[in-house]
Design an enzyme around this catalytic site. Structure first.
Site, PDB file in Angstrom:
ATOM      1  N   HIS A   1       0.854  -1.188   0.000  1.00  0.00           N
ATOM      2  CA  HIS A   1       0.000   0.000   0.000  1.00  0.00           C
ATOM      3  C   HIS A   1       0.889   1.238   0.000  1.00  0.00           C
ATOM      4  O   HIS A   1       1.445   1.605   1.032  1.00  0.00           O
ATOM      5  CB  HIS A   1      -0.880   0.013   1.257  1.00  0.00           C
ATOM      6  CG  HIS A   1      -1.877  -1.095   1.316  1.00  0.00           C
ATOM      7  ND1 HIS A   1      -3.014  -1.100   0.534  1.00  0.00           N
ATOM      8  CD2 HIS A   1      -1.935  -2.231   2.056  1.00  0.00           C
ATOM      9  CE1 HIS A   1      -3.718  -2.204   0.796  1.00  0.00           C
ATOM     10  NE2 HIS A   1      -3.089  -2.899   1.710  1.00  0.00           N
TER      11      HIS A   1
ATOM     12  N   HIS B   1      -0.405  -6.540  -5.462  1.00  0.00           N
ATOM     13  CA  HIS B   1      -0.443  -7.823  -4.764  1.00  0.00           C
ATOM     14  C   HIS B   1       0.209  -8.876  -5.653  1.00  0.00           C
ATOM     15  O   HIS B   1       0.027  -8.854  -6.871  1.00  0.00           O
ATOM     16  CB  HIS B   1      -1.914  -8.211  -4.501  1.00  0.00           C
ATOM     17  CG  HIS B   1      -2.112  -9.668  -4.229  1.00  0.00           C
ATOM     18  ND1 HIS B   1      -2.679 -10.522  -5.149  1.00  0.00           N
ATOM     19  CD2 HIS B   1      -1.795 -10.423  -3.145  1.00  0.00           C
ATOM     20  CE1 HIS B   1      -2.722 -11.745  -4.616  1.00  0.00           C
ATOM     21  NE2 HIS B   1      -2.202 -11.712  -3.424  1.00  0.00           N
TER      22      HIS B   1
ATOM     23  N   HIS C   1       0.600  -5.224 -17.973  1.00  0.00           N
ATOM     24  CA  HIS C   1       0.099  -6.391 -18.713  1.00  0.00           C
ATOM     25  C   HIS C   1       1.109  -6.892 -19.750  1.00  0.00           C
ATOM     26  O   HIS C   1       1.189  -8.096 -19.998  1.00  0.00           O
ATOM     27  CB  HIS C   1      -1.257  -6.079 -19.356  1.00  0.00           C
ATOM     28  CG  HIS C   1      -2.390  -6.258 -18.389  1.00  0.00           C
ATOM     29  ND1 HIS C   1      -2.969  -7.471 -18.158  1.00  0.00           N
ATOM     30  CD2 HIS C   1      -3.003  -5.385 -17.547  1.00  0.00           C
ATOM     31  CE1 HIS C   1      -3.914  -7.346 -17.228  1.00  0.00           C
ATOM     32  NE2 HIS C   1      -3.954  -6.072 -16.852  1.00  0.00           N
TER      33      HIS C   1
ATOM     34  N   HIS D   1     -20.761  -7.523  -5.434  1.00  0.00           N
ATOM     35  CA  HIS D   1     -21.709  -6.588  -4.822  1.00  0.00           C
ATOM     36  C   HIS D   1     -21.440  -5.143  -5.251  1.00  0.00           C
ATOM     37  O   HIS D   1     -22.240  -4.255  -4.959  1.00  0.00           O
ATOM     38  CB  HIS D   1     -21.676  -6.700  -3.295  1.00  0.00           C
ATOM     39  CG  HIS D   1     -20.357  -6.315  -2.683  1.00  0.00           C
ATOM     40  ND1 HIS D   1     -19.219  -7.060  -2.824  1.00  0.00           N
ATOM     41  CD2 HIS D   1     -20.002  -5.246  -1.934  1.00  0.00           C
ATOM     42  CE1 HIS D   1     -18.228  -6.475  -2.172  1.00  0.00           C
ATOM     43  NE2 HIS D   1     -18.666  -5.369  -1.629  1.00  0.00           N
TER      44      HIS D   1
ATOM     45  N   GLY E   1      -7.270 -21.424  11.296  1.00  0.00           N
ATOM     46  CA  GLY E   1      -6.372 -21.141  12.415  1.00  0.00           C
ATOM     47  C   GLY E   1      -4.982 -20.705  11.993  1.00  0.00           C
ATOM     48  O   GLY E   1      -3.991 -20.966  12.678  1.00  0.00           O
ATOM     49  N   GLY E   2      -4.884 -20.041  10.848  1.00  0.00           N
ATOM     50  CA  GLY E   2      -3.592 -19.493  10.410  1.00  0.00           C
ATOM     51  C   GLY E   2      -3.185 -18.328  11.301  1.00  0.00           C
ATOM     52  O   GLY E   2      -3.926 -17.925  12.189  1.00  0.00           O
TER      53      GLY E   2
END
Lengths: 305, 305
Positions: B98, B108, B147, B177, B260-261
């Site tokens: 960020h 990412h 790209h 959404h 549970g990571g």
């Protein structure tokens, strides 16, 4: 047995929305709710009300919505085969308030009604709802007041109602990946139809209006508490947990987003500003550490007095 | 057929983590990655590396992790019954950056390897990964460069690899959404074992190292672009979408939190600061409106030249 009547519920919920907005505007002193009315193509619509940049409320929404359909999704009928082939309606009032002052907790309340009908058969219906409090710098007396108000609301409906709905709240508003509760809880219930329609309806009325008695006194008591940048930063950090709960766990949010609900109304629950910081650990013995140590775990708040 | 060897993959991924951190520190000019090494009780562990308050990078993490187990959860074996009764190992490098400057996109990247073994049988294995770019104020030439770099990485592995993995990326990083893509895409692939082990391994090497060639030139080109409060506010608002995607849709995040990571390593992808605003609509004809209109939908970026 009392008659199931969704129109009475709708009318009541809209008046509840008015009442809560009035009470919050009054507590804020400056901010006014702006309303967006919207229609849903598949049936239903809502009144989304948002207040931003108030004296007390940084951002908050109090939403009414009514959704209806001719067919329930397979996910809904799998557990309740008696619902298959029924038309359905769901309505509710849902609110989240994010205050400016870190000494005022964030709060959430919701009351909702669901009915599925089929000609010649009894309607299948239930109520759901509750309210819960998320403090950043809690005062024990505020938490006890919050829970005492909840207990007083429940008392006329039975000896075990507070205990059961308080425990349900602790279990529901739990962030498993953080091993902490979202806040200090309150009430949560779903699938409520154990009493007749009128009694169930009276209970959600008591919860909806009781929210005002539970929350407004805390606003009034804490709104002038001075705070600095450190408290503000901790508030923003903890609001990150609110985001995590709502987007990862909250069934209402996820169902809404997945079923094509109105995104802007659903995500009104998001905070105006939130932050994440890698591996933040509060200083030992600080007020911030106290929040984790004493408040973010289920406990009997009415035993503190 | 080339030999499956997880130790070679682990050694490579750790060197990739070093290489990417070096490149990002160099691009930043001031910020340094801090490392947390951690162990997992059930097997495995990781090296979480975080850079905060850099010149360019506001917050970012480049994480290596290795997780192993004796039994796969039912959810994993339901689709792949051949995995039942096998021990398994998964390792990967995952990063999110960020930047401070709204003219530098958030980025990412991830490369990962999975293998499930059983004595006397062939190991079941696959690779996954990719990289994607999330601009706030995009420059078309940056998107084309991103790209083109992706296409050049893919070209030696087959004529259709870029097209397929680019399309998969557009489909995966989509916020249903919001009816918009997370950004301008890049590459995404999973279950990759269509070539022999060495070729698949070479492909994820090309993707992991190619990320540097794709991203660093954009940092260098945009880091001195001046911006004001309006651009900063829009960046914070759009970072809210990043949070929504990662917590509602991202399979890696949800699997990690549910299994549970290590929460702090998984949620390293969250932005340092993000905001939500009810019903925000960019002004017609503004740069902000252009982001939605021209960039947040799948399209052929290599046809623009």
């Amino acid at each position: 047995m009392s008659q199931v009547n969704i129109d009475t519920v709708i009318t009541y919920l809209q008046s509840l929305q008015d009442k809560i907005c009035d009470a919050l505007e009054h507590a804020d002193g400056r901010g006014k709710f702006m309303e967006d009315s919207w229609q849903r193509e598949e049936g239903g619509g809502g009144r989304t009300r948002v207040l931003t940049n108030g004296t007390v409320i940084e951002q908050g929404g109090v939403n009414f919505s009514l959704v209806s359909g001719n067919k329930l999704p397979p996910s809904a009928t799998a557990h309740r085969p008696e619902l298959a082939g029924r038309t359905w309606k769901a309505c509710g009032v849902s609110l989240v308030i994010h205050p400016n002052n870190p000494y005022i907790p964030t709060s959430h309340a919701n009351v909702r009604f669901f009915v599925a009908e089929k000609e010649g058969e009894e309607p299948v219906w239930w109520f759901g709802g509750g309210f819960d409090l998320t403090p950043f710098y809690p005062f024990e007396e505020d938490v006890v007041h919050w829970h005492q108000t909840a207990a007083d609301i429940c008392a006329p409906f039975g000896d075990k109602v507070y205990d059961e709905h308080k425990q349900w709240c602790d279990e529901y508003f739990f962030l498993k990946h953080r091993n902490e509760t979202r806040g200090v809880g309150g009430l949560f219930f779903d699938d409520l139809n154990c009493w007749d329609f009128d009694t169930c309806f009276n209970y959600i009325k008591a919860v909806g209006e009781g929210f005002i008695d539970a929350y407004v006194p805390i606003i009034n008591k804490r709104k002038d508490t001075e705070y600095g940048e450190a408290e503000r930063q901790f508030q923003l950090y903890r609001r990150g947990r609110y985001v995590e709960f709502n987007l990862v766990f909250d069934r209402g949010t996820l169902f809404g987003l997945q079923s094509g609900g109105r995104t802007e109304s659903i995500l009104m629950s998001m905070p105006p500003l939130a932050r994440w910081q890698y591996n933040f650990t509060p200083e030992q013995g600080s007020s911030e550490a106290l929040l984790y140590k004493r408040y973010l775990k289920p406990q009997d708040w009415l035993d503190k007095t």
